[in-house]
Design an enzyme around this catalytic site. Structure first.
Site, short mmCIF file in Angstrom:
data_model
loop_
_atom_site.label_atom_id
_atom_site.label_comp_id
_atom_site.label_asym_id
_atom_site.label_seq_id
_atom_site.Cartn_x
_atom_site.Cartn_y
_atom_site.Cartn_z
N LYS A 1 0.85 -1.21 0.00
CA LYS A 1 0.00 0.00 0.00
C LYS A 1 0.88 1.26 0.00
CE LYS A 1 -0.22 -0.35 5.04
NZ LYS A 1 -1.02 -0.84 6.19
N ARG B 1 -10.02 0.70 16.03
CA ARG B 1 -9.96 1.58 14.87
C ARG B 1 -11.03 1.12 13.89
NH1 ARG B 1 -4.32 1.86 11.68
NH2 ARG B 1 -5.12 -0.18 11.06
N TYR C 1 18.25 28.57 8.23
CA TYR C 1 17.11 29.32 8.75
C TYR C 1 17.13 29.35 10.27
CZ TYR C 1 14.84 29.25 4.15
OH TYR C 1 14.53 29.43 2.85
N MET D 1 13.88 23.41 2.13
CA MET D 1 13.04 22.68 1.18
C MET D 1 13.87 21.89 0.17
SD MET D 1 10.05 24.05 -1.38
CE MET D 1 9.00 24.73 -0.11
C1 LIG Z 1 -0.25 -1.86 6.80
C2 LIG Z 1 -0.86 -3.12 7.28
C3 LIG Z 1 -0.09 -4.28 7.46
C4 LIG Z 1 1.41 -4.27 7.36
O1 LIG Z 1 1.96 -3.76 8.57
P1 LIG Z 1 3.55 -3.76 8.81
O2 LIG Z 1 3.70 -3.26 10.19
O3 LIG Z 1 4.10 -2.79 7.81
O4 LIG Z 1 4.01 -5.14 8.57
C5 LIG Z 1 -0.73 -5.45 7.79
N1 LIG Z 1 -2.08 -5.48 7.96
C6 LIG Z 1 -2.85 -4.38 7.82
C7 LIG Z 1 -4.32 -4.47 8.05
C8 LIG Z 1 -2.27 -3.17 7.49
O5 LIG Z 1 -3.04 -2.07 7.37
#
Ligand SMILES: *Cc1c(COP(=O)(O)O)cnc(C)c1O
EC number: 5.1.1.1
Length: 377
Positions: A51, A146, A272, A320
């Site tokens: 992702k 969540r 800065y 930047m």
């Molecule tokens: C992002 C995610 C993972 C992977 O988590 P890592 O800590 O990067 O291994 C696994 N399961 C779900 C539901 C996630 O959202």
């Protein structure tokens, strides 16, 4: 001329000019090696989590490099469609499931597996007739609070899914809030939640941390699916063990170049806000990378930067497009020298800790201005 690896539509393409010397070099062999570690630890299949543009490494490029993976996990249908449109045919699960009925249609048309984490998603599904059945994973809230349904409310959803001929319950899943050894007690509670019911299908529970510790393996069988993410990219998900100690290999090396060098006198300030003051006469190197590239602005004075094999220290605030580095101890450093911000010589987890964040965020916030290039042939 260095050619860039293929990216999502919005990022770099091979036609983009690549004269700026600021790159993320990606070692695809090491990505595969890390996947093999995840695979070896998992009792069942391992879906590589790619992702957020493959944690910043390039979602399609990651999927191509991991062509033999059991499957892939992405956050949303948009990401899954990017994979399908690039010709990736492996199984894909969408971790947040459908946001609307149109996404059920896309899932059905493109053989995407959807997580169901709320009954409303099933109502949206019922708004249309699907051409092909969709495999779903039911998400249980095991204490993160969540998304997901409570374990004791799951049966009602399982009944709804079972009654729907166009849905096929494939797995029951959960995501742990405390798999990184921050709290073994909280993880034990979450495991107990998952053991409180007898499930009609196998479980998917392990992220990177749980994969590496094996602490949740009591829930898993050879039909389970693990979901390793950050470990694939060579960062340690555990609080008390480094990536190297876990046998994980560096995938991304973020590099740039020295573009300017000047002398500095004792008492003069740099950057800065004049946040850094020279204690003695010396030299400052300016490097062509900044927060506009995703190098963290929170990086404090003293953050290590590798130039020409020398470990140097950030001196002054991150701008930047530039950073400034104290090179007073190294007369041989010149304009044009290669600089490593993190990667093979500097542990990304060390940089993240100094910036009060995690490597996940450093990877994800790299901007499209940073070209991702293959570090191997
Ligand atoms: C992002 C995610 C993972 C992977 O988590 P890592 O800590 O990067 O291994 C696994 N399961 C779900 C539901 C996630 O959202």
């Amino acid at each position: 001329m260095i050619s860039t690896v293929s990216q999502t539509a919005s990022a770099a393409t091979s036609k983009q000019l690549t004269t700026r010397p600021t790159y993320a070099r990606i070692n695809w062999a090491n990505l595969r090696s890390n996947y093999q570690i995840a695979k070896a630890q998992a009792p069942g299949a391992a879906y590589a989590v790619i992702k957020a543009n493959g944690y910043g490494h390039g979602i399609v490029a990651c999927a191509r490099a991991l062509g033999e993976a059991d499957g892939f996990a992405v956050a949303c249908v948009d990401e899954a469609m990017a994979l399908r449109q690039a010709g990736i045919k492996r199984p894909v699960v969408v971790l947040q499931g459908a946001y609307c009925s149109k996404e059920w249609q896309l899932a059905s048309d493109n053989d995407l597996q959807l997580v169901v984490q709320h009954p409303q998603q099933l109502q949206q599904r019922a708004e249309l007739v699907l051409p092909n059945p969709v495999a779903v994973w039911l998400k249980i809230n095991s204490g993160m609070n969540r998304v997901g349904v409570r374990a004791d409310e799951a049966q009602a959803l399982i009944d709804l899914i079972d009654a729907d001929e166009q849905l096929q319950l494939r797995l029951v899943m959960t995501h742990f809030a405390d798999a990184d050894q921050g709290s073994d007690a909280a993880l034990a509670d979450a495991i107990q939640v998952m053991q409180s019911q007898s499930w009609p299908v196998p479980l998917s529970v392990s992220n990177s941390a749980a994969t590496l510790t094996g602490l949740a393996s009591v829930l898993e069988t050879s039909d389970s699916v693990s979901r390793p993410g950050i470990l694939l990219y060579g960062s340690s998900p555990l609080l008390n063990q480094s990536a190297a100690e876990l046998g994980l290999k560096t995938v991304m090396t973020l590099t740039s170049q020295v573009i300017h060098i000047h002398t500095i006198k004792a008492g003069e300030k740099v950057g800065y806000g004049g946040d850094w003051t020279a204690e003695k006469d010396g030299r400052i190197a300016v490097v062509a990378i900044g927060y506009g590239d995703g190098y963290p602005r929170q990086a404090p004075n003293g953050t290590p930067v590798m130039i020409n094999g020398h470990r140097c220290a950030l001196a002054g605030r991150v701008s930047m497009d530039m950073i400034t580095v104290d090179i007073s101890a190294h007369d041989d450093i010149q304009i044009g020298d290669a600089v490593e911000l993190w990667g093979e010589q500097i542990d990304v987890d060390d940089i993240a800790a100094r910036c009060n964040t995690i490597a996940y965020e450093l990877f994800c916030q790299l901007t499209p201005r940073v070209k991702r290039i293959a570090a191997e042939g």
